[in-house]
Design an enzyme around this catalytic site. Structure first.
Site, PDB file in Angstrom:
ATOM      1  N   CYS A 132      -9.667  91.310  -5.275  1.00 30.69           N
ATOM      2  CA  CYS A 132      -8.261  91.686  -5.441  1.00 30.69           C
ATOM      3  C   CYS A 132      -8.049  92.823  -6.439  1.00 30.69           C
ATOM      4  CB  CYS A 132      -7.440  90.472  -5.856  1.00 30.69           C
ATOM      5  SG  CYS A 132      -8.112  89.599  -7.287  1.00 30.69           S
ATOM      6  N   GLN A 159      -5.640  90.432 -15.226  1.00 34.12           N
ATOM      7  CA  GLN A 159      -5.513  89.684 -13.985  1.00 34.12           C
ATOM      8  C   GLN A 159      -4.683  88.416 -14.163  1.00 34.12           C
ATOM      9  OE1 GLN A 159     -10.049  90.962 -13.107  1.00 34.12           O
ATOM     10  NE2 GLN A 159      -9.265  89.477 -11.640  1.00 34.12           N
ATOM     11  N   HIS A 244      -1.543  91.958 -10.704  1.00 37.26           N
ATOM     12  CA  HIS A 244      -2.665  92.444 -11.503  1.00 37.26           C
ATOM     13  C   HIS A 244      -2.360  93.854 -12.014  1.00 37.26           C
ATOM     14  CE1 HIS A 244      -4.831  88.996 -10.420  1.00 37.26           C
ATOM     15  NE2 HIS A 244      -5.773  89.497  -9.638  1.00 37.26           N
TER      16      HIS A 244
END
Length: 338
Positions: A132, A159, A244
């Site tokens: 991700c 994150q 994020h």
């Protein structure tokens, strides 16, 4: 007449599984039948698919024989056990775990960056969805590298807890609530308290001092971009539910200025750039929740080193960082190969 496909979403009750269902509905993916699949612990539960309600099917007894595309959104252990069963039924799998990302016979795809490698899917009938953090990173780095070759990238990630699943979000919520009523709430999902805190530790610690998350990011970045520049990564877990952020320092092989970077990224697919026009010209994680684009702000020259740029990336990790990217892969698959 547009062909419609039989689709399965494995891990449908989790963060990424639910978001995958949402995006398939939003983007009007051509679906004949869709199945929401999870563990026996989720039997009896329901999930939404657009205006429809789907009942959960058990992964243990599910038959993939009629499924054409399966999105695996559960953990690596689930993928390891059940992906072979799916591919043995000629089902094409888009796997969102790290299980196959290092497999040279499995393409690791970000559609804006390396769609040409998608044709390799039929070696194993598996396509890997990247980490991700890697997805927004390569969306930004690739168009820059196309213009002026990159020599080195230093990455610090921030994150959110949703990257650790629903359990991570629950732990942040419960710890935050407990602090306000002066009640102890010891860490379970994370190694240390996450509420009102952050720590540079995601995954397991390797012998070289890097965490498994940092190693994955560096490896996947080089697999997608080509192994021609050096990478250093520090991954930090922060007390944010979704979204994020990444601080990136990029050293180029030739002279480049912030205005050049901004112009290149303005023309790139999937990116929204924010100019340094005023003191609020930056994007925070909470502002990108529900957004599909990768946002780039704080673009500036590094005053300590020539040919080097600093910038700030933010992205909804559940959408472009996971679910949206996989749906875009599926769209490219049906448009070009099925």
């Amino acid at each position: 007449m547009t062909k419609k496909y039989n689709i399965a979403v494995i891990g449908a009750t989790g963060n990424v599984g639910r978001e995958t269902l949402n995006i398939l509905a939003e983007r009007h993916f051509p679906i004949n039948k869709i199945y929401a699949i999870a563990s026996d612990n989720s039997l009896g539960r329901e999930v939404r698919f657009g205006e429809k309600i789907l009942h959960i099917n058990s992964i243990k007894i599910f038959n993939f024989h009629d499924i054409e595309i399966a999105f695996f959104c559960a953990g690596s252990n689930v993928s390891k056990e059940f992906i072979p069963k799916a591919t043995s039924c000629n089902c094409i799998v888009i796997d969102k775990t790290s299980l196959f990302r290092a497999d040279n016979q499995v393409p690791l795809i970000v559609p804006e960056v390396n769609l040409s490698t998608l044709k390799e899917f039929n070696t194993k009938n598996i396509i890997a969805n990247p980490n991700c953090i890697v997805i927004p990173l390569v969306v930004v780095l690739k168009p820059l590298d196309n213009e002026i070759k990159i020599k080195r990238v230093v990455i610090s990630t921030y994150q959110s807890v949703s990257g650790a699943g629903k359990a991570g979000m629950d732990e942040l919520y419960n710890q935050t609530k407990s602090k306000y009523v002066f009640r102890e709430n010891n860490p379970k999902k994370f190694p240390k308290q996450i509420a009102f805190n952050l720590f540079p530790y995601i995954g397991d610690l390797n012998k070289d001092g890097y965490t498994s998350e940092e190693t994955k990011i560096a490896f996947e970045l080089n697999k997608i971009m080509g192994n021609h520049f050096k990478t250093s990564v520090t991954s930090v877990r922060v007390p944010v539910f979704i979204g994020h952020a990444i601080s990136v320092n990029i050293e180029f092989s030739d002279k480049i200025y912030a205005k050049d970077v901004e112009e290149i990224l303005q023309d790139a697919d999937g990116i929204v750039t924010i100019s340094n026009n005023n003191g609020l010209a930056y994007i925070s994680p909470i502002e990108v929740v529900g957004e599909d684009a990768v946002y780039v702000s704080r673009i500036r020259n590094d005053l300590s080193k020539d040919n080097t740029i600093n910038l700030w990336i933010t992205c909804d990790n559940l959408r472009k960082g996971a679910a949206l990217n996989s749906v875009q892969i599926a769209e490219a698959l049906i448009n070009n190969y099925l």
